[in-house]
Scaffold this active site. Sequence first.
Site, PDB file in Angstrom:
ATOM      1  N   HIS A 124       0.836  -1.203   0.000  1.00 12.50           N
ATOM      2  CA  HIS A 124       0.000   0.000   0.000  1.00 12.50           C
ATOM      3  C   HIS A 124       0.872   1.255   0.000  1.00 12.50           C
ATOM      4  CE1 HIS A 124      -3.239  -2.718   1.318  1.00 12.50           C
ATOM      5  NE2 HIS A 124      -4.079  -1.748   1.025  1.00 12.50           N
ATOM      6  N   ASN A 155       8.324  -4.103   3.359  1.00 13.94           N
ATOM      7  CA  ASN A 155       6.935  -3.718   3.636  1.00 13.94           C
ATOM      8  C   ASN A 155       6.582  -3.939   5.107  1.00 13.94           C
ATOM      9  OD1 ASN A 155       4.223  -3.029   3.234  1.00 13.94           O
ATOM     10  ND2 ASN A 155       3.673  -5.068   2.501  1.00 13.94           N
TER      11      ASN A 155
END
Length: 269
Positions: A124, A155
């Site tokens: 994201h 991440n």
Amino acid sequence: MKINKRKLIFKAVLGLFIIFPSCKENETAPNEVLQPSIETVAPSVTASFDFFPTSTTGVVVQREGFAFSYSEEFEQSEWVAYVLTEQDFSNRNFNRPFFIDDPKVKTHSADWRNYKKSGYDKGHLCPAGDRKSSYKAFEETFYTSNISPQRHDFNDGIWNRLEQKTRYWAKKYNGLYVVTGGVLSDNLKTIGQEKVAVPNYFYKILMTKDTKKMIGFLVPHQDSEKPLYEFVVEVDLIEKMTGIDFFPKLPDASENRLEKTSDYKEWSF
């Protein structure tokens, strides 16, 4: 892998225009760059974002919870921008929706299947955890226009630490303007049939809502245990690497002062 047929048709038609450019008087010359039109959706939360960055692609979409500039060349957004306040990261637990392509991108954002077995997370840009003011805002973060290929250790590691610290600052400083994305450049590794680019660096730029403080982070796309302040850079540097003017609506004196500093001592680490 099933790829969106409309996207393939769009690219084929675009290729014909490149091969057979029009030379009629008063039309675009063959060597002139065409900029796609800007798309806007009646925004609510994004209406309070007063400082949109420039776009190198001309494709800017506003959603309820964030805005983004999409790059068809790299199959991801060059930036995602939004306002972050304490109300946005409530304790609500929403069910995670599936990742889907973004219907507001005329050329269609990358199919999620490009990431399948690629070895990269669907990372994201605007975190789902930053958009919990409503389920709609939360759900929007799962459009593929809001993701970029990220190593799992990145991440889940340094990038996650920076996202959590951003929430801490949003609460401490009564709201932030946030702009984030990958540095998109030539000769990047790609994944999937649509050749989704894998950035070598990701950036995050924060400015307090009173516009008195700004900080920029440039993080190599790799696992790191280093403290966050070691990734603080001048926003000017990120602008040079991306070709984006992040806060063009700031008064020139303020913009020059804020974007030329890499002093992080005013921020509570």
